[in-house]
Scaffold this motif. Structure first.
Motif, PDB file in Angstrom:
ATOM      1  N   ARG A  51       1.363  -4.462  -6.629  1.00  0.00           N
ATOM      2  CA  ARG A  51       1.800  -4.040  -5.289  1.00  0.00           C
ATOM      3  C   ARG A  51       1.483  -2.572  -5.067  1.00  0.00           C
ATOM      4  NH1 ARG A  51       3.071  -9.049  -6.857  1.00  0.00           N
ATOM      5  NH2 ARG A  51       1.745  -9.920  -5.252  1.00  0.00           N
ATOM      6  N   GLY A  52       1.632  -1.755  -6.105  1.00  0.00           N
ATOM      7  CA  GLY A  52       1.293  -0.337  -5.995  1.00  0.00           C
ATOM      8  C   GLY A  52      -0.185  -0.127  -5.734  1.00  0.00           C
ATOM      9  N   ALA A  53      -1.029  -0.938  -6.395  1.00  0.00           N
ATOM     10  CA  ALA A  53      -2.471  -0.821  -6.185  1.00  0.00           C
ATOM     11  C   ALA A  53      -2.831  -1.145  -4.738  1.00  0.00           C
ATOM     12  CB  ALA A  53      -3.219  -1.756  -7.141  1.00  0.00           C
ATOM     13  N   ALA A  54      -2.178  -2.156  -4.172  1.00  0.00           N
ATOM     14  CA  ALA A  54      -2.449  -2.508  -2.772  1.00  0.00           C
ATOM     15  C   ALA A  54      -2.049  -1.370  -1.841  1.00  0.00           C
ATOM     16  CB  ALA A  54      -1.708  -3.793  -2.400  1.00  0.00           C
ATOM     17  N   VAL A  55      -0.916  -0.755  -2.112  1.00  0.00           N
ATOM     18  CA  VAL A  55      -0.459   0.346  -1.262  1.00  0.00           C
ATOM     19  C   VAL A  55      -1.350   1.580  -1.450  1.00  0.00           C
ATOM     20  CG1 VAL A  55       1.471   1.907  -0.782  1.00  0.00           C
ATOM     21  CG2 VAL A  55       1.888  -0.528  -1.156  1.00  0.00           C
ATOM     22  N   ARG A  56      -1.780   1.836  -2.685  1.00  0.00           N
ATOM     23  CA  ARG A  56      -2.681   2.974  -2.916  1.00  0.00           C
ATOM     24  C   ARG A  56      -4.013   2.774  -2.203  1.00  0.00           C
ATOM     25  NH1 ARG A  56       0.028   2.561  -7.789  1.00  0.00           N
ATOM     26  NH2 ARG A  56      -1.562   1.222  -8.739  1.00  0.00           N
ATOM     27  N   LEU A  57      -4.564   1.552  -2.270  1.00  0.00           N
ATOM     28  CA  LEU A  57      -5.812   1.277  -1.551  1.00  0.00           C
ATOM     29  C   LEU A  57      -5.601   1.439  -0.051  1.00  0.00           C
ATOM     30  CD1 LEU A  57      -8.764   0.415  -1.456  1.00  0.00           C
ATOM     31  CD2 LEU A  57      -7.989  -1.967  -1.492  1.00  0.00           C
ATOM     32  N   THR A  58      -4.466   0.974   0.434  1.00  0.00           N
ATOM     33  CA  THR A  58      -4.145   1.131   1.853  1.00  0.00           C
ATOM     34  C   THR A  58      -4.129   2.602   2.240  1.00  0.00           C
ATOM     35  OG1 THR A  58      -2.864  -0.910   1.861  1.00  0.00           O
ATOM     36  CG2 THR A  58      -2.358   0.676   3.593  1.00  0.00           C
ATOM     37  N   ALA A  59      -3.514   3.429   1.422  1.00  0.00           N
ATOM     38  CA  ALA A  59      -3.441   4.866   1.714  1.00  0.00           C
ATOM     39  C   ALA A  59      -4.829   5.491   1.776  1.00  0.00           C
ATOM     40  CB  ALA A  59      -2.590   5.565   0.659  1.00  0.00           C
ATOM     41  N   VAL A  60      -5.707   5.097   0.854  1.00  0.00           N
ATOM     42  CA  VAL A  60      -7.074   5.633   0.841  1.00  0.00           C
ATOM     43  C   VAL A  60      -7.819   5.191   2.096  1.00  0.00           C
ATOM     44  CG1 VAL A  60      -9.313   5.475  -0.323  1.00  0.00           C
ATOM     45  CG2 VAL A  60      -7.234   5.841  -1.660  1.00  0.00           C
ATOM     46  N   LEU A  61      -7.700   3.912   2.445  1.00  0.00           N
ATOM     47  CA  LEU A  61      -8.429   3.389   3.605  1.00  0.00           C
ATOM     48  C   LEU A  61      -7.916   3.978   4.917  1.00  0.00           C
ATOM     49  CD1 LEU A  61      -8.763  -0.358   2.554  1.00  0.00           C
ATOM     50  CD2 LEU A  61     -10.518   1.432   2.448  1.00  0.00           C
ATOM     51  N   LEU A  62      -6.625   4.178   5.022  1.00  0.00           N
ATOM     52  CA  LEU A  62      -6.067   4.699   6.276  1.00  0.00           C
ATOM     53  C   LEU A  62      -6.351   6.181   6.480  1.00  0.00           C
ATOM     54  CD1 LEU A  62      -2.655   2.819   6.445  1.00  0.00           C
ATOM     55  CD2 LEU A  62      -4.759   2.341   7.730  1.00  0.00           C
ATOM     56  N   ARG A  63      -6.728   6.887   5.435  1.00  0.00           N
ATOM     57  CA  ARG A  63      -7.079   8.302   5.573  1.00  0.00           C
ATOM     58  C   ARG A  63      -8.430   8.491   6.244  1.00  0.00           C
ATOM     59  NH1 ARG A  63      -5.793  11.988   0.557  1.00  0.00           N
ATOM     60  NH2 ARG A  63      -6.365  13.454   2.174  1.00  0.00           N
ATOM     61  N   GLU A  85     -13.455  -8.857   0.170  1.00  0.00           N
ATOM     62  CA  GLU A  85     -12.417  -9.405  -0.713  1.00  0.00           C
ATOM     63  C   GLU A  85     -11.144  -8.573  -0.637  1.00  0.00           C
ATOM     64  OE1 GLU A  85     -14.262  -9.531  -4.553  1.00  0.00           O
ATOM     65  OE2 GLU A  85     -15.640 -11.142  -3.973  1.00  0.00           O
ATOM     66  N   ALA A  86     -11.313  -7.260  -0.531  1.00  0.00           N
ATOM     67  CA  ALA A  86     -10.147  -6.371  -0.443  1.00  0.00           C
ATOM     68  C   ALA A  86      -9.359  -6.627   0.844  1.00  0.00           C
ATOM     69  CB  ALA A  86     -10.583  -4.914  -0.515  1.00  0.00           C
ATOM     70  N   ALA A  87     -10.069  -6.888   1.941  1.00  0.00           N
ATOM     71  CA  ALA A  87      -9.392  -7.162   3.212  1.00  0.00           C
ATOM     72  C   ALA A  87      -8.529  -8.416   3.099  1.00  0.00           C
ATOM     73  CB  ALA A  87     -10.414  -7.306   4.340  1.00  0.00           C
ATOM     74  N   VAL A  88      -9.072  -9.452   2.479  1.00  0.00           N
ATOM     75  CA  VAL A  88      -8.309 -10.692   2.280  1.00  0.00           C
ATOM     76  C   VAL A  88      -7.093 -10.421   1.381  1.00  0.00           C
ATOM     77  CG1 VAL A  88      -8.412 -13.022   1.299  1.00  0.00           C
ATOM     78  CG2 VAL A  88     -10.320 -12.162   2.675  1.00  0.00           C
ATOM     79  N   TRP A  89      -7.320  -9.672   0.312  1.00  0.00           N
ATOM     80  CA  TRP A  89      -6.241  -9.347  -0.620  1.00  0.00           C
ATOM     81  C   TRP A  89      -5.128  -8.555   0.077  1.00  0.00           C
ATOM     82  CZ3 TRP A  89      -5.875  -4.388  -3.617  1.00  0.00           C
ATOM     83  CH2 TRP A  89      -4.819  -4.408  -4.519  1.00  0.00           C
ATOM     84  N   LEU A  90      -5.499  -7.547   0.866  1.00  0.00           N
ATOM     85  CA  LEU A  90      -4.493  -6.736   1.552  1.00  0.00           C
ATOM     86  C   LEU A  90      -3.701  -7.562   2.553  1.00  0.00           C
ATOM     87  CD1 LEU A  90      -6.431  -3.376   2.080  1.00  0.00           C
ATOM     88  CD2 LEU A  90      -4.583  -3.851   0.447  1.00  0.00           C
ATOM     89  N   GLN A  91      -4.356  -8.475   3.240  1.00  0.00           N
ATOM     90  CA  GLN A  91      -3.637  -9.339   4.182  1.00  0.00           C
ATOM     91  C   GLN A  91      -2.669 -10.265   3.440  1.00  0.00           C
ATOM     92  OE1 GLN A  91      -6.941 -11.015   6.310  1.00  0.00           O
ATOM     93  NE2 GLN A  91      -6.935  -9.386   7.830  1.00  0.00           N
ATOM     94  N   TYR A  96       3.044 -11.292   1.687  1.00  0.00           N
ATOM     95  CA  TYR A  96       3.966 -11.390   0.565  1.00  0.00           C
ATOM     96  C   TYR A  96       5.038 -10.305   0.643  1.00  0.00           C
ATOM     97  CZ  TYR A  96       5.822 -11.345  -4.142  1.00  0.00           C
ATOM     98  OH  TYR A  96       6.669 -11.342  -5.207  1.00  0.00           O
ATOM     99  N   LEU A  97       4.625  -9.086   0.955  1.00  0.00           N
ATOM    100  CA  LEU A  97       5.587  -7.993   1.028  1.00  0.00           C
ATOM    101  C   LEU A  97       6.540  -8.155   2.207  1.00  0.00           C
ATOM    102  CD1 LEU A  97       3.382  -4.993  -0.121  1.00  0.00           C
ATOM    103  CD2 LEU A  97       5.237  -6.097  -1.373  1.00  0.00           C
ATOM    104  N   ARG A  98       6.103  -8.811   3.282  1.00  0.00           N
ATOM    105  CA  ARG A  98       7.033  -9.128   4.374  1.00  0.00           C
ATOM    106  C   ARG A  98       8.126 -10.067   3.865  1.00  0.00           C
ATOM    107  NH1 ARG A  98       2.375  -8.913   7.488  1.00  0.00           N
ATOM    108  NH2 ARG A  98       2.027 -11.153   7.368  1.00  0.00           N
ATOM    109  N   LYS A  99       7.751 -11.029   3.030  1.00  0.00           N
ATOM    110  CA  LYS A  99       8.728 -11.940   2.431  1.00  0.00           C
ATOM    111  C   LYS A  99       9.702 -11.152   1.555  1.00  0.00           C
ATOM    112  CE  LYS A  99       9.081 -15.794  -0.786  1.00  0.00           C
ATOM    113  NZ  LYS A  99       8.356 -16.683  -1.687  1.00  0.00           N
ATOM    114  N   VAL A 100       9.185 -10.257   0.734  1.00  0.00           N
ATOM    115  CA  VAL A 100      10.042  -9.432  -0.134  1.00  0.00           C
ATOM    116  C   VAL A 100      10.929  -8.529   0.727  1.00  0.00           C
ATOM    117  CG1 VAL A 100      10.040  -7.606  -1.887  1.00  0.00           C
ATOM    118  CG2 VAL A 100       8.476  -9.550  -2.097  1.00  0.00           C
ATOM    119  N   ALA A 101      10.395  -8.015   1.825  1.00  0.00           N
ATOM    120  CA  ALA A 101      11.187  -7.162   2.712  1.00  0.00           C
ATOM    121  C   ALA A 101      12.359  -7.950   3.305  1.00  0.00           C
ATOM    122  CB  ALA A 101      10.313  -6.584   3.822  1.00  0.00           C
ATOM    123  N   ARG A 102      12.146  -9.219   3.635  1.00  0.00           N
ATOM    124  CA  ARG A 102      13.249 -10.049   4.132  1.00  0.00           C
ATOM    125  C   ARG A 102      14.327 -10.203   3.058  1.00  0.00           C
ATOM    126  NH1 ARG A 102       8.896 -12.737   6.553  1.00  0.00           N
ATOM    127  NH2 ARG A 102       8.802 -14.314   4.907  1.00  0.00           N
TER     128      ARG A 102
END
Length: 127
Positions: A51-63, A85-91, A96-102
């Motif tokens: 999950r951390g890797a997904a968030v780190r990749l998100t941070a890099v891409l959003l910059r 592949e990364a786009a599919v993985w992030l989606q 999944y994280l929305r489920k965990v957030a609930r």
């Protein structure tokens, strides 16, 4: 009025009403909640890393702005394939994280309810 006195008065009122109406009063719905069976061992260091890797990749891409992201992603056919592949993985991770957030919301709400019940029923220390 203390919670103990109010509970006793509610019971008295219920008893008197049942006698007056001639039929039992339907009990109030339970304020209790059922347990949710979650296996905590699946939330181990590997879970954190993924999950951390997904968030780190998100941070890099959003910059990146649109031009910078295009340069990064469309550098070659290999990078296009990798980022597809990364786009599919992030989606997938997002869903999944929305489920965990609930679950986090549920746990936080249950804690708040339990703590508010405790606060209502606790007696302040004598001074």
């Amino acid at each position: 009025m203390s919670p103990l006195n109010s509970q006793r008065l509610v019971k008295l009122a219920d008893r008197e009403f049942r006698q007056f109406a001639g039929k039992p009063v339907t009990p109030a719905p339970s304020r209790r909640f059922k347990a949710v069976n979650i296996n905590p061992s699946k939330y181990d260091a590997a879970w954190d890393r993924k999950r951390g890797a997904a968030v780190r990749l998100t941070a890099v891409l959003l910059r990146e702005d649109d031009a910078g992201l295009e340069r990064r992603v469309c550098e070659s056919d290999a990078t296009v394939k990798t980022y597809t592949e990364a786009a599919v993985w992030l989606q997938r991770e997002s869903a999944y994280l929305r489920k965990v957030a609930r679950l986090l919301d549920l746990a936080g709400g249950r804690l708040a309810i339990t703590l508010s019940r405790y606060a209502k029923n606790s007696v302040p220390p004598a001074s």
